[in-house]
Design a protein around this motif. Structure first.
Motif, PDB file in Angstrom:
ATOM      1  N   HIS A  14       0.776  -1.251   0.000  1.00 50.14           N
ATOM      2  CA  HIS A  14       0.000   0.000   0.000  1.00 50.14           C
ATOM      3  C   HIS A  14       0.800   1.289   0.000  1.00 50.14           C
ATOM      4  CE1 HIS A  14      -3.905  -1.957   0.623  1.00 50.14           C
ATOM      5  NE2 HIS A  14      -3.259  -2.822   1.391  1.00 50.14           N
ATOM      6  N   ALA A  15       2.000   1.287   0.529  1.00 50.98           N
ATOM      7  CA  ALA A  15       2.696   2.559   0.747  1.00 50.98           C
ATOM      8  C   ALA A  15       2.853   3.350  -0.546  1.00 50.98           C
ATOM      9  CB  ALA A  15       4.067   2.315   1.378  1.00 50.98           C
ATOM     10  N   GLY A  16       2.632   4.638  -0.473  1.00 49.92           N
ATOM     11  CA  GLY A  16       2.890   5.541  -1.588  1.00 49.92           C
ATOM     12  C   GLY A  16       1.779   5.639  -2.611  1.00 49.92           C
ATOM     13  N   HIS A  17       0.698   4.878  -2.439  1.00 52.45           N
ATOM     14  CA  HIS A  17      -0.351   4.904  -3.469  1.00 52.45           C
ATOM     15  C   HIS A  17      -1.729   5.145  -2.876  1.00 52.45           C
ATOM     16  CE1 HIS A  17      -3.052   2.809  -6.590  1.00 52.45           C
ATOM     17  NE2 HIS A  17      -2.700   3.986  -7.056  1.00 52.45           N
ATOM     18  N   THR A  18      -2.423   6.141  -3.418  1.00 52.73           N
ATOM     19  CA  THR A  18      -3.832   6.360  -3.120  1.00 52.73           C
ATOM     20  C   THR A  18      -4.544   6.305  -4.462  1.00 52.73           C
ATOM     21  OG1 THR A  18      -3.126   7.916  -1.425  1.00 52.73           O
ATOM     22  CG2 THR A  18      -5.456   7.929  -1.996  1.00 52.73           C
ATOM     23  N   PRO A  19      -5.537   5.407  -4.626  1.00 48.84           N
ATOM     24  CA  PRO A  19      -6.211   5.317  -5.925  1.00 48.84           C
ATOM     25  C   PRO A  19      -6.745   6.684  -6.376  1.00 48.84           C
ATOM     26  CG  PRO A  19      -6.817   3.461  -4.560  1.00 48.84           C
ATOM     27  CD  PRO A  19      -6.023   4.391  -3.687  1.00 48.84           C
ATOM     28  N   ASP A  20      -6.623   6.966  -7.681  1.00 50.20           N
ATOM     29  CA  ASP A  20      -7.063   8.261  -8.225  1.00 50.20           C
ATOM     30  C   ASP A  20      -8.561   8.226  -8.541  1.00 50.20           C
ATOM     31  OD1 ASP A  20      -7.398   6.888 -10.610  1.00 50.20           O
ATOM     32  OD2 ASP A  20      -5.525   7.608 -11.487  1.00 50.20           O
ATOM     33  N   ALA A  21      -9.071   9.257  -9.223  1.00 49.48           N
ATOM     34  CA  ALA A  21     -10.504   9.404  -9.478  1.00 49.48           C
ATOM     35  C   ALA A  21     -11.082   8.245 -10.289  1.00 49.48           C
ATOM     36  CB  ALA A  21     -10.761  10.728 -10.193  1.00 49.48           C
ATOM     37  N   THR A  22     -10.261   7.550 -11.050  1.00 45.84           N
ATOM     38  CA  THR A  22     -10.780   6.426 -11.840  1.00 45.84           C
ATOM     39  C   THR A  22     -11.105   5.226 -10.959  1.00 45.84           C
ATOM     40  OG1 THR A  22      -8.617   5.394 -12.194  1.00 45.84           O
ATOM     41  CG2 THR A  22      -9.302   7.076 -13.800  1.00 45.84           C
ATOM     42  N   GLY A  23     -10.546   5.198  -9.750  1.00 49.08           N
ATOM     43  CA  GLY A  23     -10.740   4.051  -8.872  1.00 49.08           C
ATOM     44  C   GLY A  23      -9.807   2.899  -9.177  1.00 49.08           C
ATOM     45  N   SER A  24      -8.930   3.065 -10.142  1.00 45.68           N
ATOM     46  CA  SER A  24      -7.987   1.991 -10.499  1.00 45.68           C
ATOM     47  C   SER A  24      -7.227   1.529  -9.256  1.00 45.68           C
ATOM     48  CB  SER A  24      -7.006   2.542 -11.557  1.00 45.68           C
ATOM     49  OG  SER A  24      -5.936   1.653 -11.728  1.00 45.68           O
ATOM     50  N   ARG A  25      -7.393   0.235  -8.923  1.00 51.25           N
ATOM     51  CA  ARG A  25      -6.794  -0.272  -7.674  1.00 51.25           C
ATOM     52  C   ARG A  25      -5.278  -0.493  -7.860  1.00 51.25           C
ATOM     53  NH1 ARG A  25      -6.549  -0.148  -2.290  1.00 51.25           N
ATOM     54  NH2 ARG A  25      -4.639   0.686  -3.182  1.00 51.25           N
ATOM     55  N   ALA A  26      -4.913  -1.023  -9.031  1.00 50.11           N
ATOM     56  CA  ALA A  26      -3.487  -1.180  -9.308  1.00 50.11           C
ATOM     57  C   ALA A  26      -2.884   0.199  -9.589  1.00 50.11           C
ATOM     58  CB  ALA A  26      -3.278  -2.088 -10.511  1.00 50.11           C
ATOM     59  N   VAL A  27      -1.582   0.308  -9.406  1.00 49.46           N
ATOM     60  CA  VAL A  27      -0.902   1.574  -9.714  1.00 49.46           C
ATOM     61  C   VAL A  27      -0.901   1.748 -11.238  1.00 49.46           C
ATOM     62  CG1 VAL A  27       1.267   2.858  -9.577  1.00 49.46           C
ATOM     63  CG2 VAL A  27       0.560   1.375  -7.668  1.00 49.46           C
ATOM     64  N   PRO A  28      -1.497   2.828 -11.763  1.00 47.43           N
ATOM     65  CA  PRO A  28      -1.521   3.017 -13.224  1.00 47.43           C
ATOM     66  C   PRO A  28      -0.118   3.257 -13.775  1.00 47.43           C
ATOM     67  CG  PRO A  28      -3.100   4.469 -12.126  1.00 47.43           C
ATOM     68  CD  PRO A  28      -2.207   3.912 -11.059  1.00 47.43           C
ATOM     69  N   VAL A  29       0.091   2.814 -15.017  1.00 44.29           N
ATOM     70  CA  VAL A  29       1.367   3.072 -15.688  1.00 44.29           C
ATOM     71  C   VAL A  29       1.224   4.369 -16.468  1.00 44.29           C
ATOM     72  CG1 VAL A  29       3.180   2.113 -17.145  1.00 44.29           C
ATOM     73  CG2 VAL A  29       1.562   0.584 -16.027  1.00 44.29           C
ATOM     74  N   HIS A  30       1.942   5.383 -16.047  1.00 41.05           N
ATOM     75  CA  HIS A  30       1.876   6.684 -16.719  1.00 41.05           C
ATOM     76  C   HIS A  30       2.971   6.761 -17.774  1.00 41.05           C
ATOM     77  CE1 HIS A  30      -1.208   8.631 -14.191  1.00 41.05           C
ATOM     78  NE2 HIS A  30      -0.749   7.828 -13.245  1.00 41.05           N
ATOM     79  N   LEU A  31       2.655   6.256 -18.968  1.00 38.68           N
ATOM     80  CA  LEU A  31       3.629   6.319 -20.058  1.00 38.68           C
ATOM     81  C   LEU A  31       3.482   7.657 -20.764  1.00 38.68           C
ATOM     82  CD1 LEU A  31       3.565   2.668 -21.451  1.00 38.68           C
ATOM     83  CD2 LEU A  31       5.442   3.815 -20.296  1.00 38.68           C
ATOM     84  N   THR A  32       4.056   8.665 -20.141  1.00 43.59           N
ATOM     85  CA  THR A  32       4.064  10.006 -20.729  1.00 43.59           C
ATOM     86  C   THR A  32       5.421  10.625 -20.461  1.00 43.59           C
ATOM     87  OG1 THR A  32       2.955  12.166 -20.791  1.00 43.59           O
ATOM     88  CG2 THR A  32       3.117  11.103 -18.642  1.00 43.59           C
ATOM     89  N   THR A  33       5.878  11.449 -21.376  1.00 42.37           N
ATOM     90  CA  THR A  33       7.157  12.113 -21.130  1.00 42.37           C
ATOM     91  C   THR A  33       6.970  13.462 -20.456  1.00 42.37           C
ATOM     92  OG1 THR A  33       7.069  12.898 -23.400  1.00 42.37           O
ATOM     93  CG2 THR A  33       8.472  11.004 -22.978  1.00 42.37           C
ATOM     94  N   ALA A  34       5.802  14.132 -20.697  1.00 41.92           N
ATOM     95  CA  ALA A  34       5.629  15.485 -20.140  1.00 41.92           C
ATOM     96  C   ALA A  34       4.217  15.659 -19.580  1.00 41.92           C
ATOM     97  CB  ALA A  34       5.936  16.516 -21.207  1.00 41.92           C
ATOM     98  N   TYR A  35       3.989  16.756 -18.860  1.00 41.32           N
ATOM     99  CA  TYR A  35       2.760  16.991 -18.094  1.00 41.32           C
ATOM    100  C   TYR A  35       2.266  18.404 -18.352  1.00 41.32           C
ATOM    101  CZ  TYR A  35       4.975  12.973 -16.020  1.00 41.32           C
ATOM    102  OH  TYR A  35       5.579  11.754 -15.860  1.00 41.32           O
ATOM    103  N   LEU A  36       0.966  18.546 -18.558  1.00 40.35           N
ATOM    104  CA  LEU A  36       0.385  19.874 -18.815  1.00 40.35           C
ATOM    105  C   LEU A  36       0.563  20.785 -17.613  1.00 40.35           C
ATOM    106  CD1 LEU A  36      -3.015  19.008 -20.540  1.00 40.35           C
ATOM    107  CD2 LEU A  36      -1.120  20.326 -21.541  1.00 40.35           C
TER     108      LEU A  36
END
Ligand SMILES: *Cc1c(COP(=O)(O)O)cnc(C)c1O
Length: 432
Positions: A14-36
């Motif tokens: 559990h450490a370091g992860h709080t599910p986001d608005a999607t409710g995805s229980r697993a840690v999502p893979v953020h395959l992005t190079t940059a952020y808005l």
């Protein structure tokens, strides 16, 4: 929940992860190079470190960040930073605070990659590594001078399985105002707490038991957070105004000297990682997180299987010697029992009767065990160093490097212990 109160199995999940608005229980893979950026002010604040957030994946990434926080939590450390490999973690941990003309004092029985980095590559950049016999803290003390910036060693030697007086080495380092950096790759939590023996910064190859399944490369640096970097003005890299960030004083900004402070890992990220870019792929962070979820259980079973295999080998007539610190015959047995109550890891060496030829036959006869150059995969691994990793050296050079012709290194995996033992037994019979 207060992470300090939680056990390693809970933290690993559990450490370091709080599910986001999607409710995805697993840690999502953020395959992005940059952020808005939200607006121009937000962008400016991120760049000047006035606000935490994401800019570009070379510096940080939401998937990697969960993995870093989990790694820090498992150590009860103040911070962690991930890198593309264990070697990158070691290079960054050292070069963040050691510059040309300065030196580090290190145990001499090191992982081969680290040995080459310290002895040859750092030398080209004007950094001297002073190698000492790590079995006595006094040897470290004798090599320290006014240009020394850190003391370095490994939690358990590979393949000698030596367990040094780590609190003694830490005491020497601290008496000279130096941090103690420990490569704890072969003994991750809950097998070992590097900060309990006085280490200030732990480095890990996440490629090994933490990822645990031989699928992804990664490295990690974890800091305890209570080292006084300002004492004696010895570490201007951390405590003086930073010219690469418009003169910001990181030590003051992060509240250095008044409570746990992740200044070292922050500086690795915004310094070495920014400038030289050995960043872990978010996909690899995800794979390593998958491994981390079961690390406490796997680590216990690795240790348990290693003890059974070592006891089997120690009694075998075709085995000349076994270097496993969990056996009473090992010179560091008592210290290993105190330092590693679950067992001194799962990587050790043994000698096969009949020298090089027997070693080659043994390696060619294993069926379940995999013959390859890696350690702490879930699967059992074996290698005969004299004909592989050290095959280019003369027999004399091999001996000097601690590689006798009869040495087999084993990394005991998670198969049923009886099956590992049966495979070793039949391969030993073929080695005769
Ligand atoms: C494998 C290993 C490293 C290097 O890690 P990579 O992820 O292969 O770069 C460093 N130290 C130890 C003890 C290792 O076993």
């Amino acid at each position: 929940m207060d992470e300090k109160q939680l056990g390693p199995q809970t933290l690993a999940l559990h450490a370091g992860h709080t599910p986001d608005a999607t409710g995805s229980r697993a840690v999502p893979v953020h395959l992005t190079t940059a952020y808005l950026f939200k607006d121009a002010a937000h962008a400016a604040n991120l760049f000047s470190l006035k606000e935490p957030g994401y800019i570009y994946t070379r510096l940080n990434n939401p998937t990697t960040e969960v993995m870093e926080k989990r790694l820090a939590a498992l150590h009860h450390g103040a911070g962690a930073v991930a890198t593309a490999s264990g070697m990158a973690a070691i290079f960054y941990a050292v070069t963040t605070i050691v510059s040309a003309g300065q030196n580090l004092v290190t145990g001499s029985n090191l992982y081969g990659g680290t040995q080459t980095l310290f002895e040859h590559t750092l030398k080209r950049f004007g950094i001297e590594a002073r190698f000492v016999d790590s079995s006595d803290p006094a040897n470290f003390e004798a090599a320290i001078d006014e240009n020394t910036r850190l003391v370095y060693s490994e939690a358990i030697g590979n393949p000698r399985c030596n367990v040094d007086d780590l609190p003694g080495i830490a005491e020497v380092a601290h008496r000279h105002g130096l941090p103690f950096i420990l490569d704890a790759t072969v003994a991750p939590p809950p097998v070992f707490d590097p900060f309990a023996v006085g280490c200030d910064i732990a480095v890990h190859s996440l490629t090994k038991i933490i990822g645990g399944h031989g699928t992804a490369m990664g490295g990690g640096i974890v800091e305890k957070g209570d080292f006084d970097w300002a004492a004696g003005n010895r570490y201007p890299e951390l405590t003086a105004p930073d010219p690469t960030y418009h003169g910001i004083n990181l030590w003051e900004t992060l509240g250095g000297g008044s409570g746990p402070c992740p200044i070292f890992t922050t500086k690795v990220r915004i310094g070495m990682l920014r400038d030289t870019g050995a960043t872990i792929s978010p996909m690899n962070s995800f794979l390593i997180l998958q491994g981390m979820e079961t690390l406490p259980m796997r680590a216990r079973l690795h240790c348990e299987n290693a003890r059974k295999v070592a006891e089997f080998l120690a009694k075998h007539p075709d085995v000349a010697w076994v270097n496993y610190a969990g056996l009473p015959s090992h010179p560091d047995h008592d210290r290993a029992a105190r330092t590693f109550p679950l067992g001194p890891g799962a990587v050790f060496g043994f000698g096969i009767r009949g020298g090089v030829e027997a070693g080659r036959k043994f390696i060619e006869s294993v069926k379940l065990c995999s013959h390859l150059a890696n350690i702490l995969d879930a699967k059992t691994l074996v290698i005969h160093p004299a004909t592989t990793t050290h095959g280019q050296s003369t027999p004399e050079e091999q001996l000097a490097a601690g590689v006798p012709p009869d040495l087999i290194r084993i990394s005991v995996g998670l198969e049923d212990a009886a099956d590992i033992i049966a495979d070793l037994d039949q391969a030993l019979a073929h080695s005769r």
